[in-house]
Design an enzyme around this catalytic site. Structure first.
Site, PDB file in Angstrom:
ATOM      1  N   ASP A   1     -26.081 -14.932  44.988  1.00  0.00           N
ATOM      2  CA  ASP A   1     -27.041 -15.759  45.737  1.00  0.00           C
ATOM      3  C   ASP A   1     -26.267 -16.611  46.732  1.00  0.00           C
ATOM      4  O   ASP A   1     -25.938 -17.765  46.464  1.00  0.00           O
ATOM      5  CB  ASP A   1     -27.838 -16.636  44.771  1.00  0.00           C
ATOM      6  CG  ASP A   1     -28.936 -17.422  45.496  1.00  0.00           C
ATOM      7  OD1 ASP A   1     -29.409 -16.949  46.540  1.00  0.00           O
ATOM      8  OD2 ASP A   1     -29.296 -18.510  45.020  1.00  0.00           O
ATOM      9  N   PHE A   2     -25.962 -16.014  47.887  1.00  0.00           N
ATOM     10  CA  PHE A   2     -25.268 -16.729  48.956  1.00  0.00           C
ATOM     11  C   PHE A   2     -26.284 -17.044  50.049  1.00  0.00           C
ATOM     12  O   PHE A   2     -26.891 -16.147  50.623  1.00  0.00           O
ATOM     13  CB  PHE A   2     -24.131 -15.879  49.537  1.00  0.00           C
ATOM     14  CG  PHE A   2     -22.823 -16.022  48.801  1.00  0.00           C
ATOM     15  CD1 PHE A   2     -22.800 -16.103  47.413  1.00  0.00           C
ATOM     16  CD2 PHE A   2     -21.625 -16.067  49.481  1.00  0.00           C
ATOM     17  CE1 PHE A   2     -21.602 -16.235  46.726  1.00  0.00           C
ATOM     18  CE2 PHE A   2     -20.419 -16.201  48.812  1.00  0.00           C
ATOM     19  CZ  PHE A   2     -20.405 -16.286  47.428  1.00  0.00           C
ATOM     20  N   GLU A   3     -26.454 -18.333  50.316  1.00  0.00           N
ATOM     21  CA  GLU A   3     -27.388 -18.777  51.340  1.00  0.00           C
ATOM     22  C   GLU A   3     -26.721 -19.842  52.194  1.00  0.00           C
ATOM     23  O   GLU A   3     -25.712 -20.430  51.815  1.00  0.00           O
ATOM     24  CB  GLU A   3     -28.679 -19.312  50.699  1.00  0.00           C
ATOM     25  CG  GLU A   3     -29.398 -18.283  49.816  1.00  0.00           C
ATOM     26  CD  GLU A   3     -30.664 -18.825  49.170  1.00  0.00           C
ATOM     27  OE1 GLU A   3     -31.493 -19.408  49.898  1.00  0.00           O
ATOM     28  OE2 GLU A   3     -30.822 -18.652  47.946  1.00  0.00           O
ATOM     29  N   ASN A   4     -27.301 -20.085  53.380  1.00  0.00           N
ATOM     30  CA  ASN A   4     -26.736 -21.032  54.346  1.00  0.00           C
ATOM     31  C   ASN A   4     -25.277 -20.687  54.649  1.00  0.00           C
ATOM     32  O   ASN A   4     -24.368 -21.471  54.444  1.00  0.00           O
ATOM     33  CB  ASN A   4     -26.848 -22.470  53.837  1.00  0.00           C
ATOM     34  CG  ASN A   4     -26.533 -23.482  54.935  1.00  0.00           C
ATOM     35  OD1 ASN A   4     -26.770 -23.236  56.115  1.00  0.00           O
ATOM     36  ND2 ASN A   4     -25.985 -24.619  54.544  1.00  0.00           N
TER      37      ASN A   4
END
Length: 583
Positions: free
Chosen positions: A369-372
């Site tokens: 879960d990689f975001e931003n």
């Protein structure tokens, strides 16, 4: 009078002679012109010219074209330029300047080769090279041994000229032979520089010589000798011999993710902020297959991870038949993420910790879960997943990744190279929520049904995500939107609430929900303290409508954010809808 008559007759004779000379001159001129034309058209050029490779000391040919950079070495010590391997064989090849590392990733392998070193690493296990990588004249060269082992290629090196012919599996080589002339067994066939008899001769071919045909121009074939020299031979001087198909190597057995018995996956995320939940208080969740607790977090730019995993939670999950896919988050921190993704060593540090955690806690998968993420890290994120997947699969772990719907936001959507990522992933979770987010300037649904369906369609059609790998993530929450009028303007604020909160409001305020055709959801609004409140409701209607989309597009399953936000009946809404036949 007679002298005058004689003088006139002499003049006529002179004119006749002059006319004859002119006619003879023009006849001779025409003859010369015809001869020149016939010479130009039909008389071949017998001049010979030694073919060369335009100064290339050891040329590499692919599909009949000479590539820009030369090879070095010969036989076992043969090496190919990095740029040619990347351009012609594997576009995912990576060179890391800081550590002078070449990184090769296949479906099941991660290979690291370091310049001037004979020890390489395959899936982080050492192996010995016969010849090292080397740099010469500013060019990085890769030894052929690992290339031939990892890639489905064939290299044919001429012992006479040193030229290298590169072929890939499944490609067809069209072999032709020069014609046989029974009554003139010693007659040779000219291979010329250009497709014309006026071009100099590169080689006098013997009858029955074999050539590769790469194309044709008019009455000529474009050919190549096994020594690499290229030229042209007239079509009537060649005969088709055979087609050689470069054999396909036995492919590596692909990793097959362990799927739940139900067929369609039913997963939920377990949010763990500081401590794990009291599992004794978690109600039954009928039909659930996978839990994904948010346990692993990027702690710093060096690739160290924070671990919140709990063996007791795993035991509780396994006792109920749930698989556990531990979630790994970048904490949505851009700078930290950039640093951690920047080198092979840092990426591998993260991967090794995840592998150790997976083994330590008996996990069945890892959910990324990689975001931003900064847009400039797009390729490094792909490389991280490419390096991660083979090592995870080696341990039998499922690798999945969460992605947002497509949008113009660089840091929240555009940094995902979804089309490339799916090649390494077992599943991709489409986080089909936050259409209108917490600080949205406009009130609206968290995930209207038309927007969700478009988001699915975009990934299937534009990004070519296989439906069998796409999981639809749905919200177990909604937002209460509050609109306040100030100086003729409307200020909007929101707060996230569990699924049951709108039902309480409906009961307390005796409201009647109406179905919003624009969103496919039930909707209520009410005034409180002079402020207008709006809620697009998540309930049985919206949940079942989302599951119908899973079935309509034959997706891999459904995931929900998050456990604890739901109405207890949501599990039966999902499971019964998933199991029911398509409408």
């Amino acid at each position: 009078m007679e002298p005058t008559f004689e003088a006139g007759g002499g003049s006529r004779r002179k004119k006749r002679k002059k006319t004859t000379y002119v006619l003879l001159f023009f006849a001779l001129l025409c003859g010369l012109m015809l001869g020149a034309y016939l010479w130009i058209k039909y008389v071949p050029n017998w001049q010979h010219q030694q073919p060369d490779f335009s100064g290339n000391p050891k040329p590499i040919f692919y599909e009949g074209g000479m590539l820009d950079q030369p090879a070095v070495g010969q036989k076992e010590s043969l090496k190919l330029p990095f740029d040619i391997v990347k351009e012609r064989i594997d576009p995912t090849l990576v060179y890391e300047k800081a550590s002078e590392s070449t990184i090769i990733t296949t479906q099941n392998k991660v290979v690291r080769l370091r310049t001037s070193q004979l020890t390489g690493m395959i899936n982080e296990k050492p192996f010995t090279l016969k010849f090292p990588l080397e740099k010469a004249n500013g060019i990085l060269y890769l030894p052929i041994d690992p290339l031939k082992e990892l890639y489905k290629i064939e290299l044919r090196e001429s012992p006479d000229t040193g030229a290298v012919l590169l072929f890939k599996e499944g490609e067809t080589i069209h072999w032709y032979k020069t014609i046989t002339i029974p009554d003139k067994p010693d007659k040779t066939i000219a291979m010329r520089r250009d497709p014309t008899i006026k071009a100099p001769i590169y080689a006098d071919l013997k009858q029955g010589d074999s050539l590769i045909v790469w194309g044709e121009e008019g009455e000529w074939y474009r050919v190549q000798q096994t020594n690499g020299y290229m030229g042209y031979v007239r079509k009537n001087q060649l005969a088709a011999d055979r087609d050689e198909v470069i054999p396909k190597k036995e492919p590596e057995p692909p990793f097959v993710a362990k799927k739940p018995i139900t067929g369609k996956i039913n997963m939920t995320w377990e949010q763990v902020v500081t401590k794990n939940p009291d599992t004794s208080k978690i109600p039954d969740m009928p039909g659930l297959d996978v839990v994904s607790p948010t346990w692993f977090h990027l702690e710093d730019g060096e690739g160290n991870l924070k671990n919140l995993a709990d063996p007791a939670y795993v035991k509780w999950a396994h006792d109920r038949g749930y698989q556990v896919w531990g979630l790994f988050s970048n904490g949505f921190e851009q700078k930290r993420t950039t640093q951690a993704l920047s080198t092979y060593d840092k990426r591998m540090k993260m991967i090794k910790q995840l592998l150790a955690f997976a083994q330590m806690y008996s996990l069945q998968g890892i959910n990324i879960d990689f975001e931003n993420v900064n847009l400039k890290d797009k390729q490094n994120l792909v490389q991280f997943v490419r390096e991660m997947a083979p090592l995870m699969h080696e341990q039998g772990l499922v690798v999945s990744m969460d992605v947002t719907a497509k949008s113009s936001s660089e840091a929240w959507s555009m940094f995902y190279d979804r089309k490339t990522l799916i090649q390494s992933l077992d599943y991709m979770m489409l986080m089909a929520y936050d259409e209108h987010w917490a600080s949205s300037p406009k009130a609206g649904s968290v995930a209207s049904l038309p927007w969700v369906e478009k988001s699915i369609s975009d990934l299937l059609k534009e990004e070519q995500i296989p439906p069998s790998k796409l999981i639809l993530s749905i919200p177990f929450y909604t937002r209460v939107w509050t609109e306040t009028k100030k100086n003729g303007k409307t200020d909007v604020s929101s707060r996230a609430v569990f699924m049951d909160m709108p039902q309480r409001i409906i009961k307390e305020k005796k409201l009647t929900p109406v179905l919003s055709p624009e969103t496919g959801q039930n909707y209520i609004e009410y005034t409180e303290d002079g402020k207008l409140n709006k809620i697009w409701i998540e309930d049985e209607t919206s949940v079942k409508a989302r599951i119908e989309l899973v079935k309509k597009y034959d997706l891999a399953g459904v995931a929900s954010w998050r456990r604890g936000f739901e109405n207890p009946e949501a599990w039966s809404w999902i499971s019964t809808s998933l199991e029911a036949p398509k409408k």
